[in-house]
Design an enzyme around this catalytic site. Sequence first.
Site, PDB file in Angstrom:
ATOM      1  N   LYS A   1       0.804  -1.157   0.035  1.00  0.00           N
ATOM      2  CA  LYS A   1       0.182  -0.029   0.000  1.00  0.00           C
ATOM      3  C   LYS A   1       0.862   1.107   0.071  1.00  0.00           C
ATOM      4  O   LYS A   1       1.582   1.429   0.898  1.00  0.00           O
ATOM      5  CB  LYS A   1      -0.841  -0.036   1.372  1.00  0.00           C
TER       6      LYS A   1
ATOM      7  N   ASP B   1      -2.587  10.233   3.910  1.00  0.00           N
ATOM      8  CA  ASP B   1      -3.742   9.866   3.966  1.00  0.00           C
ATOM      9  C   ASP B   1      -4.609  10.873   4.749  1.00  0.00           C
ATOM     10  O   ASP B   1      -4.551  10.862   6.179  1.00  0.00           O
ATOM     11  CB  ASP B   1      -3.914   8.511   4.663  1.00  0.00           C
TER      12      ASP B   1
ATOM     13  N   LYS C   1      -9.816  13.156   8.440  1.00  0.00           N
ATOM     14  CA  LYS C   1      -9.215  12.645   9.747  1.00  0.00           C
ATOM     15  C   LYS C   1      -9.236  13.732  10.538  1.00  0.00           C
ATOM     16  O   LYS C   1      -9.136  14.936  10.176  1.00  0.00           O
ATOM     17  CB  LYS C   1      -7.930  12.188   9.576  1.00  0.00           C
TER      18      LYS C   1
ATOM     19  N   ASP D   1       1.880   6.413   5.703  1.00  0.00           N
ATOM     20  CA  ASP D   1       0.933   5.514   4.998  1.00  0.00           C
ATOM     21  C   ASP D   1       1.280   4.761   3.843  1.00  0.00           C
ATOM     22  O   ASP D   1       0.293   4.049   3.161  1.00  0.00           O
ATOM     23  CB  ASP D   1      -0.592   6.111   4.884  1.00  0.00           C
TER      24      ASP D   1
ATOM     25  N   ASP E   1     -11.975   7.042   4.005  1.00  0.00           N
ATOM     26  CA  ASP E   1     -10.779   6.988   4.756  1.00  0.00           C
ATOM     27  C   ASP E   1     -10.451   5.406   4.615  1.00  0.00           C
ATOM     28  O   ASP E   1      -9.131   5.177   5.252  1.00  0.00           O
ATOM     29  CB  ASP E   1     -10.956   7.272   6.032  1.00  0.00           C
TER      30      ASP E   1
ATOM     31  N   GLU F   1      -9.386   3.760   2.424  1.00  0.00           N
ATOM     32  CA  GLU F   1      -8.791   3.857   1.101  1.00  0.00           C
ATOM     33  C   GLU F   1      -7.745   3.067   0.771  1.00  0.00           C
ATOM     34  O   GLU F   1      -7.443   2.329  -0.517  1.00  0.00           O
ATOM     35  CB  GLU F   1      -8.104   5.283   0.830  1.00  0.00           C
TER      36      GLU F   1
ATOM     37  N   ARG G   1      -7.414  -0.384   1.221  1.00  0.00           N
ATOM     38  CA  ARG G   1      -8.293  -1.704   0.721  1.00  0.00           C
ATOM     39  C   ARG G   1      -8.501  -1.440  -0.809  1.00  0.00           C
ATOM     40  O   ARG G   1      -8.375  -2.365  -1.379  1.00  0.00           O
ATOM     41  CB  ARG G   1      -9.341  -2.211   1.589  1.00  0.00           C
TER      42      ARG G   1
END
Length: 495
Positions: free
Chosen positions: A266, A271, A278, A289, A348, A350, A352
């Site tokens: 990933k 993020d 967030k 991230d 959020d 994101e 996956r």
Amino acid sequence: MDFLVKSSSVETLKTSALVLTVNEQLQLDTQGQLIDNLCAGAITAHLKAGDIKGKLGQTLLLHNLANLKAQRVLLVGIGKDEHLSDRSVRKLISSVLNIFKSLSIKDAALAFAELTIKDRDAYASTRLISECLADGLYVFDQFKSEKAPATQLKKITFVSTKEQQNQVSSACEHGKAIAAGMAFTRDLGNMPPNICHPRYLAEQAKQLAKQHKKLDVEVLEEKQLKALGAGALLAVAQGSDQPPRMIIMNYQGADKSQQPYVLVGKGITFDSGGISLKPGAGMDEMKYDMGGAASVLGTFKTLLELQLPINVIGVLTCAENMPSGGATRPGDIVTTMSGLTVEILNTDAEGRLVLCDALTYVKRFNPQAVVNVATLTGACIVALGSNTSGLMGNNPELVASLLSAGTKASDVAWELPLFDDYQEQLDSPFADIANIGGPKAGSITAGCFLSRFTKDYPWAHLDIAGTAWISGGKEKGATGRPVPLLSQYLLDRVQ
Ligand code: BES
Ligand code: MN
Ligand code: ZN
């Protein structure tokens, strides 16, 4: 850092600093006793005087001991237990390094041949120690006007027995390569997100390929991603001015006929949460991230140094998750590369989404196994804290190999159950699946989401949300995990 292994007698060893161990019973080992005899009991005199108690990590630096080729002797306490734990070894090495850093020595030698570490033979012990030494010298000061003074230390000699010399040498070679991979991963993670964006990661992969014949890199841009139908990855990227990239690294270390191992990382370079924004506090840490992608790049660095005779494919699925007028909304439905439709209830979640298209893409490689790595869920930190990575998968053998690799590499993971019962949390009234489950078992429902896209091959998922970086405080920064685990997994695939 160069590691050398010598099995010659410790008494004749020329070095700037010879490190000897002493336990809480104030005992030296055989090598220590030889040195003590040579300098007419000068070390024992210090022990008797109570200058060092042998507590784990305690040190005493001695100069000008008579008759020695070593300029200094550094005594280090190893505590009272007969067998050290990995944790104690880390503490021990960190104290030794603190002394080394305070001196301007260029070389040192460790007389650790009799040091025993729980469940580790000579190879595994040296692997841990060499990795800790090399990783312990890491600094990230690229953006400081005043740099930390570079360490002078260039060479560490391991004093070994003749019988163990080969094992110890190969452990040093592996330890050094793994630490180099970790340093690369740490650099990428620590890099600020205005610099480290998806195109930057693509550039890093291409640089690696330039230096190594066995590595090819292909970078898929928006147009190609659209043509492939990567609707989930594109949906994450569409709120950002930074274009997404899918980076494919192909390492061919064995015959083409051999099925590759595939690592998918990933690579969310920042993020913000997107429209499901967030909270502000600590949001800077969402630059980490991309830790999954960074660890795949780091593992490739190790792999290239070791030139392992296997085929490995790395896929970095990269985007920036930002809110804008063009961003994905909660409620949007997208079609993934697999054809499955996803209702994005929370922008959020994101990770996956970028992963699912990569996991579909990799089917074309006919993989032996696919392991994805991701800073996927805050829930994983609640479940396992920051010492242990979460592990899920659809193949018990693969899961067992990864658990064992983690233990061997002192980079541990723990399995969470992917029972079918959790799957229904992803039901959506409007699309094939939703991108989030309820408030319960958040790491597992994220795993369930990925499992919908990985039915065609043995697959496992490492959730490194808690382990990829140290959050806040003086130690804040990328850890380089799980490069040791992944490198060990690949080492274990050889032969
Ligand atoms: N990157 C985060 C997960 C994360 C959070 C890692 C904090 C490390 C520290 C991920 O994209 C995310 O935001 N996950 C959400 C999922 C939720 C919306 C279902 C989370 O964990 O809150
Ligand atoms: Mn997120
Ligand atoms: Zn994320």
